[in-house]
Design a protein around this motif. Structure first.
Motif, PDB file in Angstrom:
ATOM      1  N   VAL A  47      29.939  36.756  29.807  1.00 58.89           N
ATOM      2  CA  VAL A  47      30.741  36.270  30.942  1.00 58.89           C
ATOM      3  C   VAL A  47      32.235  36.403  30.638  1.00 58.89           C
ATOM      4  CG1 VAL A  47      31.321  34.241  32.338  1.00 58.89           C
ATOM      5  CG2 VAL A  47      28.931  34.769  31.836  1.00 58.89           C
ATOM      6  N   ASP A  48      32.629  36.116  29.394  1.00 57.84           N
ATOM      7  CA  ASP A  48      34.035  36.295  29.036  1.00 57.84           C
ATOM      8  C   ASP A  48      34.459  37.759  29.199  1.00 57.84           C
ATOM      9  OD1 ASP A  48      34.480  33.610  28.550  1.00 57.84           O
ATOM     10  OD2 ASP A  48      34.208  33.780  26.369  1.00 57.84           O
ATOM     11  N   ASN A  49      33.575  38.690  28.848  1.00 53.44           N
ATOM     12  CA  ASN A  49      33.873  40.118  29.050  1.00 53.44           C
ATOM     13  C   ASN A  49      33.953  40.457  30.535  1.00 53.44           C
ATOM     14  OD1 ASN A  49      34.064  40.747  26.336  1.00 53.44           O
ATOM     15  ND2 ASN A  49      31.897  41.261  26.153  1.00 53.44           N
ATOM     16  N   LEU A  50      33.082  39.857  31.341  1.00 51.20           N
ATOM     17  CA  LEU A  50      33.153  40.066  32.791  1.00 51.20           C
ATOM     18  C   LEU A  50      34.474  39.539  33.353  1.00 51.20           C
ATOM     19  CD1 LEU A  50      29.539  39.189  33.997  1.00 51.20           C
ATOM     20  CD2 LEU A  50      30.613  41.444  33.950  1.00 51.20           C
ATOM     21  N   HIS A  51      34.902  38.399  32.864  1.00 53.55           N
ATOM     22  CA  HIS A  51      36.196  37.859  33.312  1.00 53.55           C
ATOM     23  C   HIS A  51      37.326  38.818  32.963  1.00 53.55           C
ATOM     24  CE1 HIS A  51      35.022  33.307  33.649  1.00 53.55           C
ATOM     25  NE2 HIS A  51      34.356  34.074  34.474  1.00 53.55           N
ATOM     26  N   ASP A  52      37.291  39.370  31.748  1.00 52.73           N
ATOM     27  CA  ASP A  52      38.313  40.349  31.356  1.00 52.73           C
ATOM     28  C   ASP A  52      38.273  41.568  32.272  1.00 52.73           C
ATOM     29  OD1 ASP A  52      39.086  38.671  29.291  1.00 52.73           O
ATOM     30  OD2 ASP A  52      37.999  39.798  27.734  1.00 52.73           O
ATOM     31  N   ALA A  53      37.070  42.030  32.605  1.00 56.66           N
ATOM     32  CA  ALA A  53      36.931  43.190  33.486  1.00 56.66           C
ATOM     33  C   ALA A  53      37.461  42.883  34.885  1.00 56.66           C
ATOM     34  CB  ALA A  53      35.462  43.614  33.559  1.00 56.66           C
ATOM     35  N   ILE A  54      37.194  41.690  35.387  1.00 59.96           N
ATOM     36  CA  ILE A  54      37.698  41.304  36.714  1.00 59.96           C
ATOM     37  C   ILE A  54      39.221  41.311  36.712  1.00 59.96           C
ATOM     38  CG2 ILE A  54      37.936  39.342  38.314  1.00 59.96           C
ATOM     39  CD1 ILE A  54      34.966  38.696  37.652  1.00 59.96           C
ATOM     40  N   ARG A  55      39.815  40.741  35.673  1.00 58.83           N
ATOM     41  CA  ARG A  55      41.286  40.733  35.591  1.00 58.83           C
ATOM     42  C   ARG A  55      41.833  42.149  35.548  1.00 58.83           C
ATOM     43  NH1 ARG A  55      40.087  37.199  31.483  1.00 58.83           N
ATOM     44  NH2 ARG A  55      39.967  35.071  32.224  1.00 58.83           N
ATOM     45  N   ALA A  56      41.201  43.021  34.747  1.00 56.77           N
ATOM     46  CA  ALA A  56      41.690  44.396  34.622  1.00 56.77           C
ATOM     47  C   ALA A  56      41.521  45.164  35.934  1.00 56.77           C
ATOM     48  CB  ALA A  56      40.958  45.110  33.487  1.00 56.77           C
ATOM     49  N   LEU A  57      40.383  45.023  36.573  1.00 55.60           N
ATOM     50  CA  LEU A  57      40.133  45.754  37.816  1.00 55.60           C
ATOM     51  C   LEU A  57      41.000  45.250  38.968  1.00 55.60           C
ATOM     52  CD1 LEU A  57      36.257  46.081  37.585  1.00 55.60           C
ATOM     53  CD2 LEU A  57      37.940  47.924  37.366  1.00 55.60           C
ATOM     54  N   ALA A  58      41.285  43.966  38.985  1.00 56.93           N
ATOM     55  CA  ALA A  58      42.126  43.417  40.054  1.00 56.93           C
ATOM     56  C   ALA A  58      43.572  43.845  39.873  1.00 56.93           C
ATOM     57  CB  ALA A  58      42.020  41.899  40.076  1.00 56.93           C
ATOM     58  N   GLY A  59      43.934  44.070  38.623  1.00 53.90           N
ATOM     59  CA  GLY A  59      45.296  44.525  38.355  1.00 53.90           C
ATOM     60  C   GLY A  59      46.334  43.576  38.911  1.00 53.90           C
ATOM     61  N   ARG A  60      47.325  44.148  39.544  1.00 56.26           N
ATOM     62  CA  ARG A  60      48.425  43.343  40.093  1.00 56.26           C
ATOM     63  C   ARG A  60      48.282  43.088  41.588  1.00 56.26           C
ATOM     64  NH1 ARG A  60      53.857  45.163  36.918  1.00 56.26           N
ATOM     65  NH2 ARG A  60      53.024  44.747  34.859  1.00 56.26           N
ATOM     66  N   GLN A  61      47.094  43.328  42.094  1.00 53.70           N
ATOM     67  CA  GLN A  61      46.890  43.076  43.517  1.00 53.70           C
ATOM     68  C   GLN A  61      47.051  41.580  43.792  1.00 53.70           C
ATOM     69  OE1 GLN A  61      43.530  45.248  45.447  1.00 53.70           O
ATOM     70  NE2 GLN A  61      43.047  45.793  43.325  1.00 53.70           N
ATOM     71  N   THR A  62      47.715  41.282  44.870  1.00 52.93           N
ATOM     72  CA  THR A  62      47.894  39.884  45.236  1.00 52.93           C
ATOM     73  C   THR A  62      46.608  39.339  45.850  1.00 52.93           C
ATOM     74  OG1 THR A  62      48.632  40.404  47.486  1.00 52.93           O
ATOM     75  CG2 THR A  62      50.339  40.316  45.763  1.00 52.93           C
ATOM     76  N   TYR A  63      46.576  38.039  45.982  1.00 51.97           N
ATOM     77  CA  TYR A  63      45.433  37.387  46.623  1.00 51.97           C
ATOM     78  C   TYR A  63      45.248  37.950  48.032  1.00 51.97           C
ATOM     79  CZ  TYR A  63      42.503  33.793  48.700  1.00 51.97           C
ATOM     80  OH  TYR A  63      41.488  33.139  49.347  1.00 51.97           O
ATOM     81  N   GLU A  64      46.347  38.114  48.742  1.00 52.17           N
ATOM     82  CA  GLU A  64      46.283  38.620  50.116  1.00 52.17           C
ATOM     83  C   GLU A  64      45.731  40.042  50.156  1.00 52.17           C
ATOM     84  OE1 GLU A  64      48.976  37.041  48.787  1.00 52.17           O
ATOM     85  OE2 GLU A  64      48.669  35.163  49.877  1.00 52.17           O
ATOM     86  N   ASP A  65      46.164  40.890  49.204  1.00 55.18           N
ATOM     87  CA  ASP A  65      45.635  42.261  49.146  1.00 55.18           C
ATOM     88  C   ASP A  65      44.129  42.248  48.890  1.00 55.18           C
ATOM     89  OD1 ASP A  65      48.202  43.262  49.496  1.00 55.18           O
ATOM     90  OD2 ASP A  65      48.538  43.601  47.350  1.00 55.18           O
ATOM     91  N   LEU A  66      43.710  41.439  47.935  1.00 53.87           N
ATOM     92  CA  LEU A  66      42.291  41.344  47.618  1.00 53.87           C
ATOM     93  C   LEU A  66      41.494  40.826  48.809  1.00 53.87           C
ATOM     94  CD1 LEU A  66      42.573  39.916  44.009  1.00 53.87           C
ATOM     95  CD2 LEU A  66      41.679  42.171  44.638  1.00 53.87           C
ATOM     96  N   GLN A  67      42.070  39.868  49.514  1.00 53.59           N
ATOM     97  CA  GLN A  67      41.391  39.292  50.673  1.00 53.59           C
ATOM     98  C   GLN A  67      41.222  40.336  51.772  1.00 53.59           C
ATOM     99  OE1 GLN A  67      43.441  35.944  52.337  1.00 53.59           O
ATOM    100  NE2 GLN A  67      41.613  35.165  53.349  1.00 53.59           N
ATOM    101  N   LEU A  68      42.260  41.129  51.996  1.00 53.33           N
ATOM    102  CA  LEU A  68      42.166  42.174  53.016  1.00 53.33           C
ATOM    103  C   LEU A  68      41.144  43.253  52.628  1.00 53.33           C
ATOM    104  CD1 LEU A  68      45.906  42.679  54.025  1.00 53.33           C
ATOM    105  CD2 LEU A  68      44.052  41.830  55.469  1.00 53.33           C
ATOM    106  N   LEU A  69      41.131  43.628  51.365  1.00 58.58           N
ATOM    107  CA  LEU A  69      40.251  44.695  50.912  1.00 58.58           C
ATOM    108  C   LEU A  69      38.793  44.261  50.736  1.00 58.58           C
ATOM    109  CD1 LEU A  69      42.552  46.350  48.223  1.00 58.58           C
ATOM    110  CD2 LEU A  69      41.793  47.392  50.364  1.00 58.58           C
ATOM    111  N   HIS A  70      38.583  43.031  50.227  1.00 58.21           N
ATOM    112  CA  HIS A  70      37.253  42.637  49.812  1.00 58.21           C
ATOM    113  C   HIS A  70      36.748  41.319  50.411  1.00 58.21           C
ATOM    114  CE1 HIS A  70      37.584  45.834  46.869  1.00 58.21           C
ATOM    115  NE2 HIS A  70      38.719  45.312  46.446  1.00 58.21           N
ATOM    116  N   GLY A  71      37.574  40.633  51.143  1.00 56.15           N
ATOM    117  CA  GLY A  71      37.162  39.375  51.736  1.00 56.15           C
ATOM    118  C   GLY A  71      37.625  38.173  50.922  1.00 56.15           C
ATOM    119  N   ALA A  72      37.587  37.023  51.577  1.00 57.46           N
ATOM    120  CA  ALA A  72      38.106  35.789  50.979  1.00 57.46           C
ATOM    121  C   ALA A  72      37.279  35.329  49.777  1.00 57.46           C
ATOM    122  CB  ALA A  72      38.172  34.685  52.026  1.00 57.46           C
ATOM    123  N   ASP A  73      35.953  35.474  49.835  1.00 56.35           N
ATOM    124  CA  ASP A  73      35.112  34.998  48.725  1.00 56.35           C
ATOM    125  C   ASP A  73      35.447  35.721  47.426  1.00 56.35           C
ATOM    126  OD1 ASP A  73      33.834  33.204  50.381  1.00 56.35           O
ATOM    127  OD2 ASP A  73      32.081  34.493  50.718  1.00 56.35           O
TER     128      ASP A  73
END
Length: 102
Positions: A47-73
């Protein structure tokens, strides 16, 4: 003259087998505890590795960018992982429980 022949106690072999069974059960309990702790440590590392992967894949996208691209959840999930909130269920309950930390 008759001599008394001493017969072995018929219960002794059964008692010895019972003691051996108890010993095997104790060893099995130790093995189960060890395997459970090892599985918990492996799950935490995963799970710690998954968390690292999520951080890396999300990069510098803002919450709003992520919400528009992938939804609020999904944006909420990424935000929670990014903040490493000490009050999150993962940090406060699940991780310590898997590692048997108090």
């Amino acid at each position: 003259m008759t001599t008394a022949t001493q017969y072995p106690d018929p219960e002794e072999p059964f008692e010895q087998v019972a003691r051996q069974i108890d010993w095997v059960e104790q060893l099995e309990n130790i093995r189960v505890r060890h395997d459970t702790l090892a599985a918990g440590r492996a799950a935490v590392a995963y799970v710690d590795n998954l968390h690292d992967a999520i951080r890396a894949l999300a990069g510098r996208q803002t919450y709003e960018d992520l919400q528009l691209l992938h939804g609020a959840d999904l944006a909420d999930l990424v935000n929670t992982v990014r903040t490493r909130d000490s009050g999150s269920d993962w940090v406060s309950t699940i991780r310590p429980g898997l590692l048997r930390e108090n």
